[in-house]
Design a protein around this motif. Structure first.
Motif, mmCIF file in Angstrom:
data_model
loop_
_atom_site.group_PDB
_atom_site.id
_atom_site.type_symbol
_atom_site.label_atom_id
_atom_site.label_comp_id
_atom_site.label_asym_id
_atom_site.label_seq_id
_atom_site.Cartn_x
_atom_site.Cartn_y
_atom_site.Cartn_z
ATOM 1 N N ALA A 61 49.117 86.782 -82.860
ATOM 2 C CA ALA A 61 47.725 86.985 -82.432
ATOM 3 C C ALA A 61 46.811 87.441 -83.565
ATOM 4 N N SER A 62 47.407 88.035 -84.627
ATOM 5 C CA SER A 62 46.591 88.535 -85.734
ATOM 6 C C SER A 62 46.384 87.485 -86.822
ATOM 7 N N GLU A 63 46.982 86.303 -86.648
ATOM 8 C CA GLU A 63 46.863 85.280 -87.687
ATOM 9 C C GLU A 63 45.843 84.216 -87.284
ATOM 10 N N GLY A 91 48.627 100.556 -79.849
ATOM 11 C CA GLY A 91 47.881 101.151 -80.967
ATOM 12 C C GLY A 91 48.334 100.577 -82.300
ATOM 13 N N HIS A 92 48.035 101.295 -83.394
ATOM 14 C CA HIS A 92 48.379 100.786 -84.729
ATOM 15 C C HIS A 92 48.981 101.898 -85.570
ATOM 16 N N LEU A 93 49.821 101.506 -86.519
ATOM 17 C CA LEU A 93 50.459 102.478 -87.423
ATOM 18 C C LEU A 93 49.435 103.442 -88.029
ATOM 19 N N PHE A 103 42.432 98.440 -80.670
ATOM 20 C CA PHE A 103 43.889 98.320 -80.558
ATOM 21 C C PHE A 103 44.420 97.023 -81.166
ATOM 22 N N SER A 104 45.752 96.962 -81.303
ATOM 23 C CA SER A 104 46.368 95.778 -81.919
ATOM 24 C C SER A 104 47.075 94.876 -80.919
ATOM 25 N N ALA A 105 47.354 95.395 -79.739
ATOM 26 C CA ALA A 105 48.060 94.569 -78.757
ATOM 27 C C ALA A 105 47.513 94.907 -77.376
ATOM 28 N N ALA A 159 39.822 95.867 -85.309
ATOM 29 C CA ALA A 159 41.037 95.176 -85.744
ATOM 30 C C ALA A 159 41.013 93.667 -85.521
ATOM 31 N N HIS A 160 41.709 93.217 -84.464
ATOM 32 C CA HIS A 160 41.833 91.789 -84.151
ATOM 33 C C HIS A 160 40.525 91.139 -83.732
ATOM 34 N N ILE A 161 39.657 91.891 -83.054
ATOM 35 C CA ILE A 161 38.590 91.221 -82.288
ATOM 36 C C ILE A 161 37.277 91.107 -83.059
ATOM 37 N N HIS A 172 40.310 88.795 -91.554
ATOM 38 C CA HIS A 172 41.036 87.513 -91.599
ATOM 39 C C HIS A 172 41.648 87.139 -90.259
ATOM 40 N N LYS A 173 41.396 87.919 -89.218
ATOM 41 C CA LYS A 173 42.032 87.632 -87.923
ATOM 42 C C LYS A 173 41.103 86.695 -87.150
ATOM 43 N N THR A 174 40.567 87.120 -85.991
ATOM 44 C CA THR A 174 39.718 86.163 -85.251
ATOM 45 C C THR A 174 38.493 85.722 -86.055
ATOM 46 N N ILE A 232 56.645 89.943 -75.605
ATOM 47 C CA ILE A 232 56.140 89.107 -76.707
ATOM 48 C C ILE A 232 54.614 89.099 -76.620
ATOM 49 N N ARG A 233 53.998 89.077 -77.805
ATOM 50 C CA ARG A 233 52.533 89.003 -77.900
ATOM 51 C C ARG A 233 52.176 87.587 -78.349
ATOM 52 N N ILE A 234 51.247 86.953 -77.651
ATOM 53 C CA ILE A 234 50.929 85.552 -77.971
ATOM 54 C C ILE A 234 49.418 85.397 -78.132
HETATM 55 N N1 DSN Z 1 49.753 93.160 -88.453
HETATM 56 C C1 DSN Z 1 48.653 93.316 -87.536
HETATM 57 C C2 DSN Z 1 48.954 92.799 -86.186
HETATM 58 O O1 DSN Z 1 49.748 91.886 -86.090
HETATM 59 O O2 DSN Z 1 48.403 93.260 -85.204
HETATM 60 C C3 DSN Z 1 48.160 94.706 -87.467
HETATM 61 O O3 DSN Z 1 47.809 95.170 -88.726
#
Ligand code: DSN
Length: 415
Positions: free
Chosen positions: A32-34, A123-125, A173-175, A201-203, A227-229, A360-362
């Motif tokens: 989902a982050s790519e 959450g995230h690290l 959040f990340s997921a 983050a992702h959004i 670089h995500k969405t 799984i996260r998709i």
């Molecule tokens: N690696 C990212 C993700 O997959 O959510 C977070 O940094």
């Protein structure tokens, strides 16, 4: 793509570059982050700007010869401000984690208190996990997802804020497949006198086009990945108001970073310009519709989705009910064999472990970039289901691989 200069001088690296391009071409990228950046973004990132040192900010650098990188960074800043309606943008953080570090270092002292969502709940690290600098330097308390609704437990957040009296509350959040209520978090932050960091983050792409509400102007600080969405050059950014602008800039440089990665900042500038085009709105709308279609297709096949669906670019599948003997890792490994690449993920109320989680996260951003529509996402949902229902069956995996090959051939990535 053309790796000729590398092929001539370094065939081993060239082989890996070609291999990676082919892998991306031939598989369904559903982490989902790519995403798949445009060839323009890739060209900007692979440019001579990688050679240039430019400590400082546009117009105030510590080295000569910065006129071109000044132009690039100013464009990235102006475009980020326009995308998010922000007073101030810092586009130098090397990653989302560096962006969060810069916010903490701007307003916290070691030993201060962070309230954030548990990593196992999405959450995230960098939000205070014990293995991360954020968990080592600060005292951390965490809120969770409501196990009934699969949504952030804002009441728990509020109660914990009053008990713990944090110096900063982290949202974003990340997921997490649902809309984040930035205003509700801000109300709590105001009640307890804490700063509010919204890590989008992702959004970042969804927020840029209004598919998700914008935290800028609500939270004190907004951070995110580029670089995500949003599909720009790799890295992070920080958006804030005039009050905190100087502190953020000083913390990023010289506080925690040296020379900015100017080639990445060029990729950010180019990607932000793409995100300002009307087509990007269509892309983000389609990304959300595609995630919804994928989720529906999987629920029709008996899968349980955390929160029962999605409002954004990702779904989180809890396998425990439908496939009690299949771990997230088993699922991700079998799907990768079939050419579907995603990641194992913890789910709220996790009963296994972070290393061997139950979900799984998709994500839909990558396939949407390739031009997949809702019908094709439903088809992908059916393929995922076929693999997971027949996880030991190599002939099913081979059949699904053929379908993946057909779908990727129909949607070439880089011409
Ligand atoms: N690696 C990212 C993700 O997959 O959510 C977070 O940094």
């Amino acid at each position: 793509m053309d790796f000729d200069p590398v092929t001539e001088t370094d065939p081993k690296v060239a082989e890996a570059l070609e291999g990676e391009t082919t892998r991306q071409e031939d598989t369904l990228a559903m982490i989902a982050s790519e995403n798949h950046a445009s060839e323009t973004v890739l060209a900007a990132q692979g440019s001579a700007l990688t050679n240039k040192y430019a400590e400082g900010y546009p117009g105030a650098r510590y080295y000569g010869g910065c006129e071109n990188v000044d132009q690039v960074e100013q464009l990235a800043i102006d475009r980020a401000k326009e995308l998010y309606d922000a007073d101030h943008a810092n586009v130098q953080p090397h990653s989302g984690t560096q962006a969060n570090m810069a916010v903490y270092f701007s307003v916290l002292e070691p030993g201060d208190k962070i309230l954030s969502l548990d990593l196992n709940h999405g959450g995230h690290l960098s939000h205070g996990h014990p293995v991360n600098f954020s968990g080592k330097l600060y005292e951390v308390e965490q809120y969770e997802i409501d196990p009934e609704t699969g949504r952030v437990d804002y009441e728990m957040l509020n109660e914990k804020a009053h008990e713990f009296e944090p110096d900063i509350i982290v949202s974003g959040f990340s997921a997490y497949p649902r809309v984040v209520d930035w205003e509700r978090v801000q109300e709590t932050a105001d009640e307890v006198g804490a700063y509010h960091l919204a890590d989008m983050a992702h959004i970042t792409g969804l927020v840029a086009t209004g598919e998700h509400p914008n935290p800028v102007g609500i939270a004190d600080f907004t951070t995110g990945s580029t670089h995500k969405t949003i599909r720009a050059g790799r890295g992070g950014m920080i958006l804030t108001d005039e009050e905190h602008a100087d502190a953020i800039d000083k913390t990023v440089f010289p506080g925690i970073q040296g020379g900015p990665l100017m080639h990445n900042i060029a990729g950010k500038a180019v990607g932000f310009a793409e995100a300002l085009e009307p087509e990007f709105e269509d892309y983000m709308e389609q990304t959300v519709s595609n995630a919804k279609a994928l989720g529906e297709s999987m629920m029709e096949r008996g899968f349980k989705l955390v929160s029962g669906g999605t409002d954004n670019h990702l779904i989180l599948v809890d396998l425990r009910q439908s496939h009690p003997d299949v771990t997230g890792n088993d699922a991700a490994d079998a799907l990768e064999e079939a050419g579907i690449v995603l990641n194992a993920n913890t789910v709220p109320g996790e009963t296994r472990s972070a290393m061997e989680p139950s979900g799984i996260r998709i994500g839909s951003p990558g396939l949407t970039t390739r031009g997949f529509d809702e019908a094709e996402m439903r088809e992908v949902g059916a393929l995922i289901s076929r693999v997971l229902d027949n996880i030991e069956d190599e002939s099913v995996i081979a059949e699904v691989s053929e379908e993946v090959e057909r779908l990727t051939d129909e949607h070439p990535l880089y011409k």
